[in-house]
Enzyme design. Structure first.
Site, PDB file in Angstrom:
ATOM      1  N   GLU A  59       0.421   4.410  -1.859  1.00  0.00           N
ATOM      2  CA  GLU A  59       0.635   5.154  -0.611  1.00  0.00           C
ATOM      3  C   GLU A  59       0.379   6.653  -0.778  1.00  0.00           C
ATOM      4  O   GLU A  59       1.312   7.458  -0.619  1.00  0.00           O
ATOM      5  CB  GLU A  59       2.063   4.954  -0.098  1.00  0.00           C
ATOM      6  CG  GLU A  59       2.448   3.519   0.168  1.00  0.00           C
ATOM      7  CD  GLU A  59       3.892   3.386   0.668  1.00  0.00           C
ATOM      8  OE1 GLU A  59       4.422   4.350   1.238  1.00  0.00           O
ATOM      9  OE2 GLU A  59       4.488   2.321   0.473  1.00  0.00           O
ATOM     10  N   GLU A  91       3.867  -4.392  -0.251  1.00  0.00           N
ATOM     11  CA  GLU A  91       5.277  -4.128   0.069  1.00  0.00           C
ATOM     12  C   GLU A  91       5.512  -4.527   1.517  1.00  0.00           C
ATOM     13  O   GLU A  91       4.677  -4.249   2.395  1.00  0.00           O
ATOM     14  CB  GLU A  91       5.640  -2.637  -0.025  1.00  0.00           C
ATOM     15  CG  GLU A  91       5.680  -2.092  -1.415  1.00  0.00           C
ATOM     16  CD  GLU A  91       6.066  -0.604  -1.436  1.00  0.00           C
ATOM     17  OE1 GLU A  91       6.706  -0.118  -0.470  1.00  0.00           O
ATOM     18  OE2 GLU A  91       5.692   0.056  -2.412  1.00  0.00           O
TER      19      GLU A  91
HETATM   20  O1  IFM Z   1      10.930   2.675  -1.176  1.00  0.00           O
HETATM   21  C1  IFM Z   1       9.681   2.891  -0.615  1.00  0.00           C
HETATM   22  C2  IFM Z   1       8.601   2.646  -1.652  1.00  0.00           C
HETATM   23  O2  IFM Z   1       8.774   3.431  -2.774  1.00  0.00           O
HETATM   24  C3  IFM Z   1       7.247   2.950  -1.057  1.00  0.00           C
HETATM   25  N1  IFM Z   1       7.057   2.258   0.179  1.00  0.00           N
HETATM   26  C4  IFM Z   1       8.083   2.332   1.169  1.00  0.00           C
HETATM   27  C5  IFM Z   1       9.423   1.964   0.545  1.00  0.00           C
HETATM   28  C6  IFM Z   1      10.532   2.053   1.617  1.00  0.00           C
HETATM   29  O3  IFM Z   1      10.595   3.338   2.130  1.00  0.00           O
END
Ligand code: IFM
Length: 460
Positions: free
Chosen positions: A172, A368
């Protein structure tokens, strides 16, 4: 929905070959500051008020000292794959130069422990923890950090490419660039829009340079993980602002990867903020070096409205994160998670579509997806039906998209453990497994039992 329990939430039919996993990141779980160099997030955490509850990166989940227990939990969950990140300052404490052999030993134990349990390691090189000396020298605003990142990538691939199949360069990049350097909500806490644009570019240059070094050292499958957020508006007056938000959030990364360079509209809209002199034409093919897969982290969508119509506050949605945009605001719609993020399962398909249109032919993994939500304890269990429902509904959408022809090959739930949710510290919990911040005790929640049924049921 709140009356559900995990047992009442139906199982999904997971197709053969579709991978299920869970994800974490180094700074959020590892702890053991004594065993690594400091990073930007350690320094940020020392700034009063930067992290809401004053949490620090040590002990976090004390994962380094509880490795065997956490490997046991992964095995119990029955997942095919585990996505973790390397801590750059655990491997190279100063960011450049000497390698910390004890750091490599820790990751040897993690990776070998996964392989012994039949779990495929999926490694991310950078999940936001920049070694402090590099941050102090300008962090991602300077080209030297991208070059140092490529050296670090080579060290990792030389040591681990015999045992790790799936590699991601960055996680990200929008977050460190725009939350870190424009909005100041994340480390290093800078509020300089021009710095954010330079950081975005150098992150992607670091990605491109690292792809080459990873492959040269034997890495077989190399990708990057983005957080593409479908960005929409119902208000024709907000079309221009919506296009800009989509540009910074999504098209910037996709266009660079696709070899189209920085989108023209973003270049133009930001011309008052930067002269873009950090862009070198010869970098663009490097950034667009072909990749083997792309990852998407999906949580919610962006609904753009006029300032007069601004909705309830959500973490990660405000105009300071989108430098150069015409005036705008966001208006998420209920239901919300504890982050204030709208729960919108069809958005995960919109994200998959945007990625596959921008980068046709590249396999996608959901790297994720998950939710920070209310949970209840009763005598026997931790009841988190909202999270279980969230996972079910999003995974169902992903499988639907796959059956409609989108080449999505796997899904990682965020997160294995409750952990340090960055500037929110311990106050927002995403784990399938509860971690008591005082004792470190791990307890599977109902959602973990549901997810286990999807994994173990299919692998039985
Ligand atoms: O915890 C974060 C992660 O590190 C990166 N993506 C989003 C998650 C939730 O905010």
């Amino acid at each position: 929905m709140t009356d559900d329990d995990a047992a009442a939430i139906p199982d999904l039919e997971i197709p053969t070959g579709f991978e299920l996993g869970v994800a974490t990141s180094a700074w959020q779980i590892e702890g053991d500051l004594a065993g690594r160099g400091r990073c930007n997030w350690d320094d940020f955490a020392d700034t009063p008020g930067a992290i809401v509850d004053g949490a620090t990166g040590d002990p976090a989940c004390d994962h380094v000292h509880r490795l065997e227990e956490d490997l046991g939990l992964l095995q119990w969950l029955g997942v095919d794959t585990y996505r973790f990140s390397f801590s750059w300052p655990r491997v190279i404490p100063e960011g450049t130069g000497a390698v910390n052999s004890a750091g490599l030993d820790f990751y040897d134990r993690l990776i070998d422990g996964l392989l012994e349990r039949g779990i495929a390691p999926a490694a991310t090189l950078y999940h936001w923890d920049t070694p402090s000396p590099l941050e102090q020298a300008g962090g991602w605003t300077v080209r030297a950090t991208a070059e140092a990142f490529a050296e670090y990538a080579a060290v990792l691939a030389e040591h681990f490419s015999d045992r790790i199949e799936r590699w991601a360069t960055l996680n990200e990049p929008w977050c460190p660039a725009f939350l870190g350097y424009a909005a100041g909500y994340f480390a290093p806490g800078r509020t300089e829009p021009d710095a954010a644009l330079a950081a975005a570019y150098h992150l992607m240059l670091g990605h491109g340079l690292a792809v080459d070094r990873l492959r040269a050292a034997g890495a077989r499958s190399v990708g990057i993980v983005l957080n593409i957020i479908p960005t929409v508006t119902d208000d024709p007056k907000m079309a221009e602002a919506t296009r800009h938000v989509d540009g910074i959030q999504n098209r910037l990364w996709l266009d660079l990867l696709a070899g189209r360079g920085i989108p023209e509209d973003i270049r133009g809209n930001c011309a008052d903020l930067t002269d873009w002199s950090f862009v070198r034409n010869e970098d663009l093919p490097i950034i667009a070096t072909p990749i083997d897969w792309i990852g998407e982290n999906y949580y919610s969508i962006n609904r753009v409205v006029s300032v007069e119509e601004a909705g309830s506050a959500a973490i990660g949605q405000d105009a300071s994160m989108f430098p150069g945009a015409p005036e705008h605001a966001f208006s998420p719609r209920p239901p919300f998670t504890d982050m204030g993020w709208e729960v919108y399962p069809p958005g995960i398909v919109m994200a998959l579509e945007q990625i596959s249109e921008a980068l046709p032919g590249i396999p996608i993994f959901i790297c994720e997806n998950g939710a920070a939500v209310e949970e209840d304890n009763d005598d026997d269990a931790i009841r988190d039906p909202i999270r279980t429902r969230y996972l079910h509904d999003h995974l169902e959408q992903v499988l639907g998209a796959r059956s409609q022809g989108i080449d999505v090959r796997g899904y990682y739930a965020w997160s294995l453990l409750d952990n340090l949710e960055w500037a929110s510290g311990w106050t927002k919990k995403f784990g399938l497994i509860r971690v008591d911040p005082d004792t470190g005790t791990r307890t599977p929640k109902d959602s973990a039992y549901w997810y286990r049924r999807q994994s173990v049921g299919r692998n039985a």
